[in-house]
Design a protein around this motif. Sequence first.
Motif, PDB file in Angstrom:
ATOM      1  N   UNK A 119     -37.289 -18.439  47.177  1.00  0.00           N
ATOM      2  CA  UNK A 119     -37.015 -17.023  46.909  1.00  0.00           C
ATOM      3  C   UNK A 119     -37.341 -16.166  48.125  1.00  0.00           C
ATOM      4  N   UNK A 120     -38.441 -16.464  48.811  1.00  0.00           N
ATOM      5  CA  UNK A 120     -38.809 -15.711  50.005  1.00  0.00           C
ATOM      6  C   UNK A 120     -37.773 -15.910  51.108  1.00  0.00           C
ATOM      7  N   UNK A 121     -37.351 -17.137  51.319  1.00  0.00           N
ATOM      8  CA  UNK A 121     -36.352 -17.414  52.358  1.00  0.00           C
ATOM      9  C   UNK A 121     -35.035 -16.721  52.023  1.00  0.00           C
ATOM     10  N   UNK A 124     -44.939 -11.954  51.060  1.00  0.00           N
ATOM     11  CA  UNK A 124     -45.336 -13.352  50.988  1.00  0.00           C
ATOM     12  C   UNK A 124     -46.345 -13.638  49.879  1.00  0.00           C
ATOM     13  N   UNK A 125     -46.805 -12.621  49.170  1.00  0.00           N
ATOM     14  CA  UNK A 125     -47.843 -12.814  48.167  1.00  0.00           C
ATOM     15  C   UNK A 125     -47.449 -13.800  47.058  1.00  0.00           C
ATOM     16  N   UNK A 126     -46.212 -13.808  46.546  1.00  0.00           N
ATOM     17  CA  UNK A 126     -45.878 -14.826  45.537  1.00  0.00           C
ATOM     18  C   UNK A 126     -46.019 -16.254  46.065  1.00  0.00           C
ATOM     19  N   UNK A 127     -45.689 -16.470  47.321  1.00  0.00           N
ATOM     20  CA  UNK A 127     -45.835 -17.802  47.923  1.00  0.00           C
ATOM     21  C   UNK A 127     -47.318 -18.148  48.050  1.00  0.00           C
ATOM     22  N   UNK A 150     -46.971 -26.832  39.367  1.00  0.00           N
ATOM     23  CA  UNK A 150     -47.453 -25.990  40.471  1.00  0.00           C
ATOM     24  C   UNK A 150     -46.629 -26.235  41.731  1.00  0.00           C
ATOM     25  N   UNK A 151     -46.272 -27.487  41.990  1.00  0.00           N
ATOM     26  CA  UNK A 151     -45.452 -27.796  43.161  1.00  0.00           C
ATOM     27  C   UNK A 151     -44.071 -27.159  43.027  1.00  0.00           C
ATOM     28  N   UNK A 152     -43.486 -27.221  41.833  1.00  0.00           N
ATOM     29  CA  UNK A 152     -42.170 -26.590  41.629  1.00  0.00           C
ATOM     30  C   UNK A 152     -42.240 -25.074  41.796  1.00  0.00           C
ATOM     31  N   UNK A 153     -43.311 -24.450  41.272  1.00  0.00           N
ATOM     32  CA  UNK A 153     -43.467 -23.000  41.439  1.00  0.00           C
ATOM     33  C   UNK A 153     -43.633 -22.627  42.906  1.00  0.00           C
ATOM     34  N   UNK A 154     -44.393 -23.433  43.652  1.00  0.00           N
ATOM     35  CA  UNK A 154     -44.593 -23.152  45.075  1.00  0.00           C
ATOM     36  C   UNK A 154     -43.276 -23.270  45.831  1.00  0.00           C
ATOM     37  N   UNK A 155     -42.516 -24.307  45.535  1.00  0.00           N
ATOM     38  CA  UNK A 155     -41.222 -24.463  46.203  1.00  0.00           C
ATOM     39  C   UNK A 155     -40.259 -23.350  45.817  1.00  0.00           C
ATOM     40  N   UNK A 156     -40.244 -22.975  44.546  1.00  0.00           N
ATOM     41  CA  UNK A 156     -39.361 -21.890  44.103  1.00  0.00           C
ATOM     42  C   UNK A 156     -39.741 -20.567  44.767  1.00  0.00           C
ATOM     43  N   UNK A 196     -35.415 -12.940  52.732  1.00  0.00           N
ATOM     44  CA  UNK A 196     -35.435 -12.603  54.143  1.00  0.00           C
ATOM     45  C   UNK A 196     -34.095 -12.908  54.800  1.00  0.00           C
ATOM     46  N   UNK A 197     -33.424 -13.966  54.366  1.00  0.00           N
ATOM     47  CA  UNK A 197     -32.103 -14.274  54.928  1.00  0.00           C
ATOM     48  C   UNK A 197     -31.092 -13.211  54.516  1.00  0.00           C
ATOM     49  N   UNK A 198     -31.155 -12.756  53.283  1.00  0.00           N
ATOM     50  CA  UNK A 198     -30.246 -11.720  52.817  1.00  0.00           C
ATOM     51  C   UNK A 198     -30.493 -10.391  53.499  1.00  0.00           C
ATOM     52  N   UNK A 199     -31.757 -10.123  53.818  1.00  0.00           N
ATOM     53  CA  UNK A 199     -32.080  -8.856  54.474  1.00  0.00           C
ATOM     54  C   UNK A 199     -31.698  -8.859  55.944  1.00  0.00           C
ATOM     55  N   UNK A 200     -31.612 -10.044  56.557  1.00  0.00           N
ATOM     56  CA  UNK A 200     -31.340 -10.094  57.990  1.00  0.00           C
ATOM     57  C   UNK A 200     -29.864 -10.249  58.317  1.00  0.00           C
TER      58      UNK A 200
END
Length: 89
Positions: free
Chosen positions: A74-76, A31-34, A64-70, A79-83
Amino acid sequence: MSHIVTVQDAVTAFADFMEPTDAELDAIEREMPVILADVDLIDAHITTLDRTPTELDARRIRRARRRALAARVALVNRTAGASLPGGAA
């Protein structure tokens, strides 16, 4: 007469043996990038608190808002691909 009660729970809640587990540390690392993107977004907002935002400030907040959303997407996706065993069609 009132009794003095110790705060044993508060003292031992932060004892040395209460270290985070490896799984918790791995989750933080994922979660560090988020977290960093959210910090950048908050920093962009903080710079405009005591003044009227300029066009440059507005662009900085939008980036900054676009980077946060991206980072969240990416995190979702990770995690979705791993599950999903075997992959999803």
